[in-house]
Write a protein that holds these residues in place. Structure first.
Motif, PDB file in Angstrom:
ATOM      1  N   ASN A 124      11.680  -9.871   4.730  1.00  0.00           N
ATOM      2  CA  ASN A 124      10.665 -10.389   5.653  1.00  0.00           C
ATOM      3  C   ASN A 124       9.845 -11.524   5.041  1.00  0.00           C
ATOM      4  OD1 ASN A 124      10.298  -6.988   6.365  1.00  0.00           O
ATOM      5  ND2 ASN A 124      11.175  -8.401   7.840  1.00  0.00           N
ATOM      6  N   GLY A 125      10.359 -12.132   3.961  1.00  0.00           N
ATOM      7  CA  GLY A 125       9.649 -13.222   3.322  1.00  0.00           C
ATOM      8  C   GLY A 125       8.441 -12.795   2.514  1.00  0.00           C
ATOM      9  N   ILE A 126       8.301 -11.504   2.251  1.00  0.00           N
ATOM     10  CA  ILE A 126       7.141 -10.971   1.526  1.00  0.00           C
ATOM     11  C   ILE A 126       7.639 -10.283   0.262  1.00  0.00           C
ATOM     12  CG2 ILE A 126       5.177  -9.387   1.652  1.00  0.00           C
ATOM     13  CD1 ILE A 126       5.262  -9.771   4.712  1.00  0.00           C
ATOM     14  N   CYS A 127       7.122 -10.689  -0.861  1.00  0.00           N
ATOM     15  CA  CYS A 127       7.654 -10.255  -2.150  1.00  0.00           C
ATOM     16  C   CYS A 127       7.754  -8.738  -2.271  1.00  0.00           C
ATOM     17  CB  CYS A 127       6.786 -10.822  -3.265  1.00  0.00           C
ATOM     18  SG  CYS A 127       7.211 -10.214  -4.906  1.00  0.00           S
ATOM     19  N   GLU A 128       6.634  -8.042  -2.067  1.00  0.00           N
ATOM     20  CA  GLU A 128       6.651  -6.594  -2.323  1.00  0.00           C
ATOM     21  C   GLU A 128       7.444  -5.826  -1.274  1.00  0.00           C
ATOM     22  OE1 GLU A 128       2.968  -7.019   0.265  1.00  0.00           O
ATOM     23  OE2 GLU A 128       4.018  -8.192  -1.254  1.00  0.00           O
ATOM     24  N   TYR A 129       7.815  -6.483  -0.154  1.00  0.00           N
ATOM     25  CA  TYR A 129       8.591  -5.782   0.854  1.00  0.00           C
ATOM     26  C   TYR A 129       9.985  -5.435   0.340  1.00  0.00           C
ATOM     27  CZ  TYR A 129       5.250  -6.060   4.719  1.00  0.00           C
ATOM     28  OH  TYR A 129       4.171  -5.865   5.531  1.00  0.00           O
ATOM     29  N   THR A 130      10.519  -6.248  -0.547  1.00  0.00           N
ATOM     30  CA  THR A 130      11.790  -5.878  -1.171  1.00  0.00           C
ATOM     31  C   THR A 130      11.621  -4.614  -2.014  1.00  0.00           C
ATOM     32  OG1 THR A 130      12.656  -8.137  -1.187  1.00  0.00           O
ATOM     33  CG2 THR A 130      13.572  -6.615  -2.817  1.00  0.00           C
ATOM     34  N   LEU A 131      10.485  -4.486  -2.676  1.00  0.00           N
ATOM     35  CA  LEU A 131      10.220  -3.268  -3.448  1.00  0.00           C
ATOM     36  C   LEU A 131      10.093  -2.070  -2.518  1.00  0.00           C
ATOM     37  CD1 LEU A 131       7.565  -4.702  -5.959  1.00  0.00           C
ATOM     38  CD2 LEU A 131      10.019  -4.359  -6.360  1.00  0.00           C
ATOM     39  N   TRP A 132       9.392  -2.237  -1.401  1.00  0.00           N
ATOM     40  CA  TRP A 132       9.262  -1.128  -0.456  1.00  0.00           C
ATOM     41  C   TRP A 132      10.625  -0.757   0.139  1.00  0.00           C
ATOM     42  CZ3 TRP A 132       5.251   1.438  -1.384  1.00  0.00           C
ATOM     43  CH2 TRP A 132       3.993   0.875  -1.555  1.00  0.00           C
ATOM     44  N   TRP A 133      11.508  -1.735   0.316  1.00  0.00           N
ATOM     45  CA  TRP A 133      12.851  -1.425   0.819  1.00  0.00           C
ATOM     46  C   TRP A 133      13.608  -0.569  -0.196  1.00  0.00           C
ATOM     47  CZ3 TRP A 133      17.839  -2.457  -0.914  1.00  0.00           C
ATOM     48  CH2 TRP A 133      18.863  -2.182  -0.005  1.00  0.00           C
ATOM     49  N   ILE A 134      13.511  -0.933  -1.468  1.00  0.00           N
ATOM     50  CA  ILE A 134      14.174  -0.143  -2.510  1.00  0.00           C
ATOM     51  C   ILE A 134      13.594   1.272  -2.538  1.00  0.00           C
ATOM     52  CG2 ILE A 134      14.540   0.068  -4.998  1.00  0.00           C
ATOM     53  CD1 ILE A 134      14.609  -3.029  -5.090  1.00  0.00           C
ATOM     54  N   LYS A 135      12.265   1.371  -2.414  1.00  0.00           N
ATOM     55  CA  LYS A 135      11.652   2.706  -2.358  1.00  0.00           C
ATOM     56  C   LYS A 135      12.098   3.467  -1.108  1.00  0.00           C
ATOM     57  CE  LYS A 135       7.481   3.841  -3.395  1.00  0.00           C
ATOM     58  NZ  LYS A 135       7.844   4.951  -4.299  1.00  0.00           N
ATOM     59  N   SER A 136      12.328   2.760  -0.008  1.00  0.00           N
ATOM     60  CA  SER A 136      12.804   3.418   1.217  1.00  0.00           C
ATOM     61  C   SER A 136      14.145   4.087   0.984  1.00  0.00           C
ATOM     62  CB  SER A 136      12.932   2.395   2.355  1.00  0.00           C
ATOM     63  OG  SER A 136      11.683   1.900   2.750  1.00  0.00           O
ATOM     64  N   ILE A 137      15.048   3.388   0.299  1.00  0.00           N
ATOM     65  CA  ILE A 137      16.353   3.977  -0.015  1.00  0.00           C
ATOM     66  C   ILE A 137      16.175   5.194  -0.920  1.00  0.00           C
ATOM     67  CG2 ILE A 137      18.393   3.611  -1.462  1.00  0.00           C
ATOM     68  CD1 ILE A 137      19.006   1.172  -0.120  1.00  0.00           C
ATOM     69  N   ASN A 152       6.983 -11.825 -12.044  1.00  0.00           N
ATOM     70  CA  ASN A 152       6.378 -13.144 -12.244  1.00  0.00           C
ATOM     71  C   ASN A 152       6.431 -13.898 -10.915  1.00  0.00           C
ATOM     72  OD1 ASN A 152       5.283 -15.443 -13.327  1.00  0.00           O
ATOM     73  ND2 ASN A 152       7.191 -16.130 -14.290  1.00  0.00           N
ATOM     74  N   VAL A 153       5.612 -13.469  -9.975  1.00  0.00           N
ATOM     75  CA  VAL A 153       5.575 -14.046  -8.627  1.00  0.00           C
ATOM     76  C   VAL A 153       4.124 -14.326  -8.273  1.00  0.00           C
ATOM     77  CG1 VAL A 153       6.085 -13.656  -6.186  1.00  0.00           C
ATOM     78  CG2 VAL A 153       7.657 -12.800  -7.921  1.00  0.00           C
ATOM     79  N   GLN A 154       3.880 -15.498  -7.696  1.00  0.00           N
ATOM     80  CA  GLN A 154       2.517 -15.883  -7.342  1.00  0.00           C
ATOM     81  C   GLN A 154       2.315 -16.032  -5.841  1.00  0.00           C
ATOM     82  OE1 GLN A 154       0.096 -16.314  -9.803  1.00  0.00           O
ATOM     83  NE2 GLN A 154       1.686 -15.554 -11.188  1.00  0.00           N
ATOM     84  N   GLU A 155       3.404 -16.262  -5.096  1.00  0.00           N
ATOM     85  CA  GLU A 155       3.309 -16.522  -3.670  1.00  0.00           C
ATOM     86  C   GLU A 155       4.062 -15.452  -2.880  1.00  0.00           C
ATOM     87  OE1 GLU A 155       1.371 -18.865  -2.617  1.00  0.00           O
ATOM     88  OE2 GLU A 155       0.995 -19.722  -4.605  1.00  0.00           O
ATOM     89  N   GLY A 156       3.794 -15.420  -1.577  1.00  0.00           N
ATOM     90  CA  GLY A 156       4.503 -14.492  -0.701  1.00  0.00           C
ATOM     91  C   GLY A 156       4.137 -13.035  -0.939  1.00  0.00           C
ATOM     92  N   ILE A 157       2.892 -12.788  -1.358  1.00  0.00           N
ATOM     93  CA  ILE A 157       2.411 -11.424  -1.609  1.00  0.00           C
ATOM     94  C   ILE A 157       1.408 -11.071  -0.515  1.00  0.00           C
ATOM     95  CG2 ILE A 157       1.358  -9.877  -3.294  1.00  0.00           C
ATOM     96  CD1 ILE A 157       1.953 -12.034  -5.434  1.00  0.00           C
ATOM     97  N   LEU A 158       1.595  -9.957   0.155  1.00  0.00           N
ATOM     98  CA  LEU A 158       0.690  -9.563   1.235  1.00  0.00           C
ATOM     99  C   LEU A 158      -0.133  -8.333   0.856  1.00  0.00           C
ATOM    100  CD1 LEU A 158      -0.365  -9.883   4.119  1.00  0.00           C
ATOM    101  CD2 LEU A 158       1.577  -8.493   4.891  1.00  0.00           C
ATOM    102  N   ILE A 159       0.529  -7.251   0.506  1.00  0.00           N
ATOM    103  CA  ILE A 159      -0.054  -5.967   0.097  1.00  0.00           C
ATOM    104  C   ILE A 159      -0.676  -5.214   1.275  1.00  0.00           C
ATOM    105  CG2 ILE A 159      -1.649  -4.748  -1.424  1.00  0.00           C
ATOM    106  CD1 ILE A 159       0.627  -6.191  -2.900  1.00  0.00           C
TER     107      ILE A 159
END
Length: 714
Positions: A413-426, A465-472
């Motif tokens: 979804n273009g949001i950095c931590e959303y990939t982490l939440w997807w991995i946690k979803s699995i 090491n990411v500075q952009e695309g972070i929502l939280i």
């Protein structure tokens, strides 16, 4: 429940090269052994099309964005076909494609498409793998109803079952006519009978899409705004109208039957709240014309309140009968609770209703708004699903679509931590279900997204090491809060990955994620909002002592959302402060109930006026009333209630072992209920005796080991 037609639904198709081949010839040869009568051909597509039958050109459609708004009946198609061999040919060409942005990059293979069906007496031909595209077997782009194409206008009523064939329609018997002007409205047995004499006729306008949109709801909202703008130019004060309350919010549709002698037109608005209905420029605004003796229906949309205006030739009597339905995936609820504290039961039941109606083509974040799979939303929504429903197929659909579709080098979804939440979803799906086969099916996308995270990991300093695309969080966090919160989510995800890699070594997960070493005060600064603090605690960055000190002195305050409020409740229970956790849930979710919620919301404010819907906007990109009053991420109390009040907490993967330790929070003295597990249903019953000692009983199915913490547990 509506019984659906058993015909095979058409699918969106294209050539295997997708938009790289913008001009494609589709063809289907078929043989019929008898003459076909009452033949009709219907299609929708993303470009221009020449429709041929047996090599004769029937019609040529210019390229227009509105070609995907709904089913176009090809009137030039013959209404009878003689027995023998026939061939349909559609020459397609596109100069424009469905736009793709970071938010919907996982739909990158769905930028072009065509869908069609031929219908006749006892004969049915949909677009499927039998069609050819430039002489090759056509590629299935997606199922009917999936993004970015969504629902199509002029659909047969049974198409409501959706491309996966599991969406069902249930009658709504408890609708209520709140008011009626210049008509009578009688409701009995779920049927609303509207009678009266029309004072006017009206020439309706037609709104057609001017541009291809990112996704379905964006297309619809653009149309609704234009219709609403036109509606606001009308003087409707003397027009026959009726206002209905469905009793709860639903993904709803209605059938309208014209029992009168002349055609009628219905202009209607749907909304989640009365304030939205009256004031929101983007609220649902649609119309339909119904000939005498005919019945029409609308596409399902998310609303609770609906206002309908009726127009007919002046002086004519009208009678319109309405039947409303709730549309969602057919789910068997196996998780239940009943206590002697009404608010606990109400929070559980409304959470379950919110979860149920968000089960659609995907696990939608909400039924009012966009129908994309949003990773964090369905990660949170799934927490209640594991305890409520017998089947988790919609969760699998959501995980698969995002995981397979999102290419390497893109965040979900273009949001950095959303990939982490997807991995946690699995990971959490596996921990709750023990479904190894699905994890193996997801092996390639899982490894691909793990590698992308690792490519953005600082192997020397640790962390992402990411500075952009972070929502939280939807509340306005500073860049400092976003950065440290991201590292907390990264650490939580890494912990889950390490467990799953150990339990399922056949996945062959190889990753080098190094943790950033952050001080606990970086999470607990007085200026930080709640989201950063609870993530610091849940991730382990904040020590037990500091966490307890914070929790024992914290008072809930705006701004926050239900997601961070639920994480706060988790923190309290993590340190055995279950009464404090209950107070948070009662304050937030009970507070929604006090304001009349029938589904739980995307946002909540402790301090809001009478028009709370207008005041709920907590994210600067949102307009007034755009905030959803039905959001599946707010169904999370189900998990806490099952684990804490019912007292069933999974210890091993797939509920192979559970810990039984019920807590009589909130003044509860009696409780019984059930929890879904992969091995069957766990039944729980407990009460407090006169000495406030718990007497409890738990019945677990074969394959589930119960660890008792109560001396009288059995």
């Amino acid at each position: 429940m509506t019984v659906m037609n058993l015909k095979v639904l058409p699918k969106w198709i294209w050539h295997n090269e997708r938009e790289k081949r913008p001009a494609t010839v589709f063809s289907l040869k078929f043989v019929i052994d008898r003459e076909l009568l009452n033949v009709s051909f219907h299609a929708s597509f993303t470009g221009a099309a020449k429709v041929r039958l047996n090599h004769s050109l029937l019609v040529e459609k210019e390229e227009e964005a509105s070609n995907i708004d709904g089913w176009m009946r090809i009137d030039e198609f013959p209404q009878r076909l003689p027995a023998g061999e026939h061939e349909i040919q559609i020459d397609m060409s596109c100069s424009k494609f469905i736009p793709i942005a970071d938010v919907n990059s996982y739909l990158g293979d769905r930028r072009v498409g065509m869908i069609a069906y031929l219908e006749a007496d006892n004969h049915w031909l949909p677009t499927d793998e039998n069609w050819m595209a430039d002489g090759e077997i056509a590629t299935i782009i997606c199922n009917l109803g999936e993004e970015p194409f969504g629902d199509l206008d002029n659909s047969p009523d049974w198409f409501v079952c959706g491309g996966f064939g599991d969406i069902e329609a249930y009658p709504l018997p408890d609708i209520n006519a709140l008011s009626a002007k210049y008509m009578q409205a009688e409701v009995a047995n779920g049927v609303a009978i509207l009678t009266g004499k029309s004072s006017r006729n009206l020439e309706m306008i037609s709104i057609r899409s001017e541009n291809l949109e990112l996704f379905y709801h964006l297309r619809k909202q653009t149309q609704w705004k234009k219709m609403r703008e036109w509606q606001n130019t009308l003087d409707l004060s003397n027009t026959a109208s009726v206002l209905f309350d469905l009793g709860k919010e639903y993904n709803s549709r209605f059938y309208a039957s014209n029992v009168g002698r002349s055609s009628v037109k219905l202009l209607w608005n749907g909304a989640e709240s009365l304030e939205e209905l009256n004031f929101y420029e983007g609220c649902i605004t649609e119309w339909m014309e119904i000939k005498a003796g005919q019945t029409e229906w609308n596409l399902p949309q998310g609303f609770r309140f609906i206002r309908i205006f009726i127009f007919e030739e002046q002086g004519e009597d009208f009678q319109v009968n309405l039947k409303f339905q709730s549309v969602h995936v057919g789910l068997r609820q196996t998780g239940m609770i009943q206590t002697d504290v009404k608010v606990v039961d109400a929070i559980f039941d409304v959470s379950a209703h919110t979860s149920r109606i968000c089960h659609q083509i995907g696990l939608w974040d909400g039924i009012k708004r966009d129908r994309l799979n949003w990773t964090f939303d369905f990660y949170l929504a799934a927490k209640s699903c594991y305890y409520l429903w017998e089947d988790h197929k919609v969760i699998r659909r959501a995980i698969k679509e995002l995981g397979v579709g999102t290419p390497y080098g893109h965040w979900m979804n273009g949001i950095c931590e959303y990939t982490l939440w997807w991995i946690k979803s699995i990971c959490e799906y596996y921990f709750h279900t023990g479904d190894k086969s699905f994890l193996m099916e997801m092996r390639e996308p899982l490894k691909r997204h793990i590698q992308w995270v690792e490519a953005n990991t600082d192997l020397e300093k640790g962390g992402l090491n990411v500075q952009e695309g972070i929502l939280i969080e939807w509340t306005p966090l500073t860049q400092t809060e976003r950065l440290v919160s991201l590292q907390a989510i990264y650490r939580m995800t890494r912990k889950d990955l390490m467990r799953i890699a150990d339990e399922l070594q056949e996945l062959e997960l190889d990753f080098q994620w190094t943790i950033a070493w952050l001080k606990e005060d970086e999470f607990l600064a007085d200026t930080h909002l709640l989201a950063t603090k609870v993530l610091g605690i849940l991730s382990g960055y904040v020590s037990k002592g500091k966490a307890i000190e914070f929790l024992d002195n914290y008072e809930l305050q705006d701004p926050f959302t239900p997601l961070s409020a639920y994480q706060l409740a988790e923190c309290y229970s993590l340190f055995e402060r279950h009464d404090e956790a209950y107070n948070i849930i009662k304050t937030v979710w009970g507070g929604m109930l006090e304001k009349g919620a029938t589904t739980f919301w995307e946002a909540f404010k402790l301090d809001s006026g009478s028009d709370f819907h207008d005041e709920l906007t907590t994210y600067t990109a949102y307009e007034s009333y755009r905030m959803s009053l039905c959001h599946s991420w707010s169904s999370t109390p189900v998990q806490w209630i099952c684990q804490t009040v019912l007292g069933v907490e999974p210890v091993d993967t797939g509920f192979a072992t559970v810990r039984f330790n019920p807590k009589p929070v909130g003044g509860i003295r009696e409780c019984h209920g059930s929890v879904q597990t992969p091995n069957g249903i766990i039944l729980i019953d407990w009460h407090l005796n006169d000495n406030d000692v718990i007497h409890a009983n738990i019945q677990a199915p074969e394959g589930v080991t119960v660890l008792h913490t109560l001396s009288n547990g059995c």
